[in-house]
Design an enzyme around this catalytic site. Structure first.
Site, PDB file in Angstrom:
ATOM      1  N   GLU A  28      41.003  10.708  50.893  1.00 19.83           N
ATOM      2  CA  GLU A  28      39.707  11.381  50.866  1.00 19.83           C
ATOM      3  C   GLU A  28      39.956  12.815  51.328  1.00 19.83           C
ATOM      4  OE1 GLU A  28      36.458  10.326  53.802  1.00 19.83           O
ATOM      5  OE2 GLU A  28      35.888   9.127  52.057  1.00 19.83           O
ATOM      6  N   ASN A  48      38.771  26.300  44.179  1.00 20.53           N
ATOM      7  CA  ASN A  48      39.782  27.033  43.427  1.00 20.53           C
ATOM      8  C   ASN A  48      41.071  26.227  43.348  1.00 20.53           C
ATOM      9  OD1 ASN A  48      38.062  29.306  43.250  1.00 20.53           O
ATOM     10  ND2 ASN A  48      38.736  29.992  45.251  1.00 20.53           N
ATOM     11  N   ARG A  58      51.553  34.629  47.726  1.00 19.27           N
ATOM     12  CA  ARG A  58      50.197  35.128  47.498  1.00 19.27           C
ATOM     13  C   ARG A  58      49.591  35.441  48.867  1.00 19.27           C
ATOM     14  NH1 ARG A  58      48.410  33.973  42.209  1.00 19.27           N
ATOM     15  NH2 ARG A  58      49.706  32.450  41.127  1.00 19.27           N
ATOM     16  N   HIS A  61      45.432  37.600  52.085  1.00 19.22           N
ATOM     17  CA  HIS A  61      44.152  38.021  51.521  1.00 19.22           C
ATOM     18  C   HIS A  61      42.979  37.701  52.439  1.00 19.22           C
ATOM     19  CE1 HIS A  61      46.213  37.128  47.411  1.00 19.22           C
ATOM     20  NE2 HIS A  61      46.525  38.335  47.834  1.00 19.22           N
ATOM     21  N   LYS A  70      38.018  28.754  54.249  1.00 13.66           N
ATOM     22  CA  LYS A  70      38.776  28.042  53.217  1.00 13.66           C
ATOM     23  C   LYS A  70      39.364  26.763  53.789  1.00 13.66           C
ATOM     24  CE  LYS A  70      40.226  32.314  50.949  1.00 13.66           C
ATOM     25  NZ  LYS A  70      41.383  33.187  50.645  1.00 13.66           N
ATOM     26  N   HIS A 117      44.689  35.107  54.813  1.00  9.17           N
ATOM     27  CA  HIS A 117      45.405  33.888  54.445  1.00  9.17           C
ATOM     28  C   HIS A 117      46.419  34.180  53.350  1.00  9.17           C
ATOM     29  CE1 HIS A 117      45.880  30.265  51.902  1.00  9.17           C
ATOM     30  NE2 HIS A 117      46.111  29.729  53.083  1.00  9.17           N
ATOM     31  N   TYR A 130      41.754  24.873  47.070  1.00 18.16           N
ATOM     32  CA  TYR A 130      40.986  25.224  48.258  1.00 18.16           C
ATOM     33  C   TYR A 130      39.503  25.341  47.954  1.00 18.16           C
ATOM     34  CZ  TYR A 130      42.015  29.992  46.497  1.00 18.16           C
ATOM     35  OH  TYR A 130      42.175  31.118  45.732  1.00 18.16           O
ATOM     36  N   GLU A 141      37.679  42.262  48.122  1.00 19.33           N
ATOM     37  CA  GLU A 141      38.955  41.727  48.588  1.00 19.33           C
ATOM     38  C   GLU A 141      39.768  42.774  49.336  1.00 19.33           C
ATOM     39  OE1 GLU A 141      42.194  38.721  46.859  1.00 19.33           O
ATOM     40  OE2 GLU A 141      42.024  40.550  45.691  1.00 19.33           O
ATOM     41  N   ASP A 166      49.546  42.861  45.926  1.00 17.82           N
ATOM     42  CA  ASP A 166      50.067  42.401  47.210  1.00 17.82           C
ATOM     43  C   ASP A 166      51.227  43.270  47.690  1.00 17.82           C
ATOM     44  OD1 ASP A 166      48.189  40.423  47.400  1.00 17.82           O
ATOM     45  OD2 ASP A 166      49.528  38.796  46.800  1.00 17.82           O
TER      46      ASP A 166
END
Length: 181
Positions: A28, A48, A58, A61, A70, A117, A130, A141, A166
Protein backbone atom coordinates in the site's frame (compact mmCIF):
# COMPACT_ATOMS: atom_id res chain seq x y z
CA UNK A 1 4.83 1.09 8.71
CA UNK A 2 8.25 1.95 10.07
CA UNK A 3 9.16 5.64 10.19
CA UNK A 4 12.63 7.14 10.54
CA UNK A 5 13.08 10.81 11.26
CA UNK A 6 16.01 12.59 9.65
CA UNK A 7 18.11 15.53 10.84
CA UNK A 8 15.84 17.84 8.82
CA UNK A 9 12.56 18.90 10.46
CA UNK A 10 9.60 17.07 8.96
CA UNK A 11 11.63 15.00 6.46
CA UNK A 12 10.78 11.33 6.97
CA UNK A 13 11.95 8.02 5.56
CA UNK A 14 9.01 5.63 5.44
CA UNK A 15 9.06 1.86 5.15
CA UNK A 16 5.60 0.58 4.25
CA UNK A 17 4.65 -3.02 5.04
CA UNK A 18 5.19 -5.40 2.15
CA UNK A 19 3.09 -8.53 1.91
CA UNK A 20 4.84 -11.10 -0.23
CA UNK A 21 4.66 -14.74 -1.14
CA UNK A 22 5.66 -16.97 -4.05
CA UNK A 23 3.36 -15.02 -6.40
CA UNK A 24 4.98 -11.63 -5.76
CA UNK A 25 4.08 -8.85 -3.34
CA UNK A 26 1.46 -6.29 -2.39
CA UNK A 27 2.28 -2.86 -0.96
CA UNK A 28 0.00 0.00 0.00
CA UNK A 29 1.90 3.08 -1.23
CA UNK A 30 -0.47 5.66 0.26
CA UNK A 31 -3.42 5.70 2.65
CA UNK A 32 -4.77 9.06 3.82
CA UNK A 33 -5.42 8.23 7.49
CA UNK A 34 -2.13 6.40 8.03
CA UNK A 35 -0.05 9.20 6.51
CA UNK A 36 -2.08 11.92 8.29
CA UNK A 37 -1.14 10.25 11.57
CA UNK A 38 2.48 10.97 10.61
CA UNK A 39 1.70 14.65 10.01
CA UNK A 40 1.36 14.40 6.21
CA UNK A 41 -1.99 16.13 6.00
CA UNK A 42 -1.79 18.31 2.88
CA UNK A 43 -3.92 16.99 0.03
CA UNK A 44 -2.05 15.58 -2.93
CA UNK A 45 -3.09 17.22 -6.21
CA UNK A 46 -0.68 15.75 -8.75
CA UNK A 47 1.14 12.44 -9.31
CA UNK A 48 4.33 12.32 -11.39
CA UNK A 49 6.38 9.50 -12.88
CA UNK A 50 9.83 9.89 -14.42
CA UNK A 51 12.06 7.28 -16.02
CA UNK A 52 15.80 7.82 -16.11
CA UNK A 53 18.93 5.89 -17.08
CA UNK A 54 21.97 5.12 -14.95
CA UNK A 55 23.94 8.23 -14.05
CA UNK A 56 21.11 10.71 -14.58
CA UNK A 57 20.92 13.30 -11.82
CA UNK A 58 17.78 15.41 -11.47
CA UNK A 59 17.86 18.33 -9.06
CA UNK A 60 18.16 19.90 -6.70
CA UNK A 61 14.71 21.39 -7.48
CA UNK A 62 12.10 23.41 -5.61
CA UNK A 63 9.27 25.83 -6.34
CA UNK A 64 9.73 29.39 -5.10
CA UNK A 65 6.29 30.81 -4.23
CA UNK A 66 4.17 27.64 -4.34
CA UNK A 67 6.35 25.00 -2.67
CA UNK A 68 5.39 21.39 -3.16
CA UNK A 69 5.43 18.66 -0.57
CA UNK A 70 6.47 15.40 -2.23
CA UNK A 71 5.99 11.78 -1.24
CA UNK A 72 8.62 10.02 -3.36
CA UNK A 73 9.37 6.38 -4.13
CA UNK A 74 11.00 4.15 -6.73
CA UNK A 75 8.84 1.54 -8.44
CA UNK A 76 11.68 0.14 -10.58
CA UNK A 77 15.41 0.38 -10.06
CA UNK A 78 17.44 2.27 -7.48
CA UNK A 79 18.24 5.93 -6.76
CA UNK A 80 20.22 8.00 -4.29
CA UNK A 81 17.63 10.52 -3.03
CA UNK A 82 18.52 13.87 -1.45
CA UNK A 83 16.52 16.53 0.41
CA UNK A 84 18.16 19.91 1.08
CA UNK A 85 17.04 22.58 3.56
CA UNK A 86 17.05 25.90 1.67
CA UNK A 87 15.19 28.00 4.27
CA UNK A 88 17.54 30.80 5.38
CA UNK A 89 15.65 31.09 8.69
CA UNK A 90 16.07 27.40 9.52
CA UNK A 91 18.80 26.18 11.89
CA UNK A 92 19.42 23.33 9.42
CA UNK A 93 19.72 25.54 6.31
CA UNK A 94 22.31 24.02 3.98
CA UNK A 95 22.03 20.57 5.55
CA UNK A 96 20.68 17.56 3.72
CA UNK A 97 19.18 14.14 4.30
CA UNK A 98 19.63 11.24 1.91
CA UNK A 99 18.53 7.65 1.41
CA UNK A 100 18.75 4.87 -1.13
CA UNK A 101 15.25 4.25 -2.52
CA UNK A 102 14.69 1.13 -4.58
CA UNK A 103 12.17 -1.39 -5.79
CA UNK A 104 13.83 -3.85 -3.38
CA UNK A 105 13.61 -1.83 -0.16
CA UNK A 106 10.29 -0.04 -1.00
CA UNK A 107 11.34 3.00 1.04
CA UNK A 108 9.60 6.32 0.57
CA UNK A 109 10.79 9.81 1.45
CA UNK A 110 8.46 12.56 2.61
CA UNK A 111 9.77 15.95 1.46
CA UNK A 112 7.75 18.74 3.12
CA UNK A 113 7.06 21.96 1.21
CA UNK A 114 10.01 24.35 1.22
CA UNK A 115 12.86 21.90 0.71
CA UNK A 116 14.91 21.29 -2.45
CA UNK A 117 14.94 17.73 -3.77
CA UNK A 118 17.00 15.68 -6.19
CA UNK A 119 18.12 12.17 -7.01
CA UNK A 120 20.62 10.25 -9.11
CA UNK A 121 20.03 6.87 -10.71
CA UNK A 122 22.16 3.95 -9.56
CA UNK A 123 20.51 1.17 -11.61
CA UNK A 124 20.31 0.71 -15.38
CA UNK A 125 16.83 2.29 -15.38
CA UNK A 126 14.78 3.83 -12.58
CA UNK A 127 11.09 4.67 -12.45
CA UNK A 128 10.65 7.45 -9.90
CA UNK A 129 7.12 8.25 -8.73
CA UNK A 130 5.95 11.06 -6.51
CA UNK A 131 2.80 12.65 -5.20
CA UNK A 132 2.76 16.47 -4.94
CA UNK A 133 0.81 18.81 -2.67
CA UNK A 134 0.76 21.63 -5.24
CA UNK A 135 0.75 21.89 -9.02
CA UNK A 136 3.99 22.19 -10.95
CA UNK A 137 4.52 25.73 -12.19
CA UNK A 138 7.48 25.90 -14.65
CA UNK A 139 7.92 29.65 -14.14
CA UNK A 140 8.13 29.11 -10.36
CA UNK A 141 10.85 26.46 -10.44
CA UNK A 142 14.21 27.05 -8.80
CA UNK A 143 17.28 24.95 -8.26
CA UNK A 144 20.53 24.57 -6.36
CA UNK A 145 23.74 23.34 -7.97
CA UNK A 146 23.99 19.60 -7.36
CA UNK A 147 27.72 19.66 -6.52
CA UNK A 148 27.88 22.88 -4.51
CA UNK A 149 30.96 22.19 -2.33
CA UNK A 150 29.38 23.94 0.68
CA UNK A 151 26.66 21.28 0.81
CA UNK A 152 29.06 18.32 1.14
CA UNK A 153 26.61 15.90 -0.49
CA UNK A 154 28.38 12.61 -1.12
CA UNK A 155 26.78 11.85 -4.48
CA UNK A 156 27.66 8.34 -5.71
CA UNK A 157 28.41 9.72 -9.19
CA UNK A 158 31.17 12.11 -10.22
CA UNK A 159 30.05 13.01 -13.75
CA UNK A 160 26.27 12.71 -13.89
CA UNK A 161 24.04 13.19 -16.90
CA UNK A 162 22.44 16.60 -16.26
CA UNK A 163 19.92 18.81 -18.00
CA UNK A 164 21.26 22.15 -19.23
CA UNK A 165 19.06 23.83 -16.62
CA UNK A 166 20.49 21.78 -13.74
CA UNK A 167 24.04 22.41 -14.95
CA UNK A 168 23.40 26.16 -14.53
CA UNK A 169 21.78 26.15 -11.09
CA UNK A 170 23.35 28.54 -8.55
CA UNK A 171 25.10 27.55 -5.35
CA UNK A 172 22.97 27.75 -2.22
CA UNK A 173 24.85 30.87 -1.06
CA UNK A 174 24.21 32.61 -4.39
CA UNK A 175 20.55 31.61 -4.26
CA UNK A 176 20.13 32.93 -0.71
CA UNK A 177 21.97 36.16 -1.46
CA UNK A 178 19.69 36.71 -4.47
CA UNK A 179 16.54 36.16 -2.40
CA UNK A 180 17.59 38.83 0.12
CA UNK A 181 17.95 41.60 -2.47
Amino acid sequence: MKVRETALPGVLILEPRVFGDSRGFFIETFQTERYAALGITQPFVQDNHSRSARGVLRGLHFQRSRPQGKLVRVSRGCVFDVVLDINPDSPTCGQHASAILSDDNHLQMWVPPGYAHGFCVLSEIADFEYKCTDYYQPQDEGGVLWNDPALAIDWPVSEPKLSDKDRQNPTLQTLLEGSQS
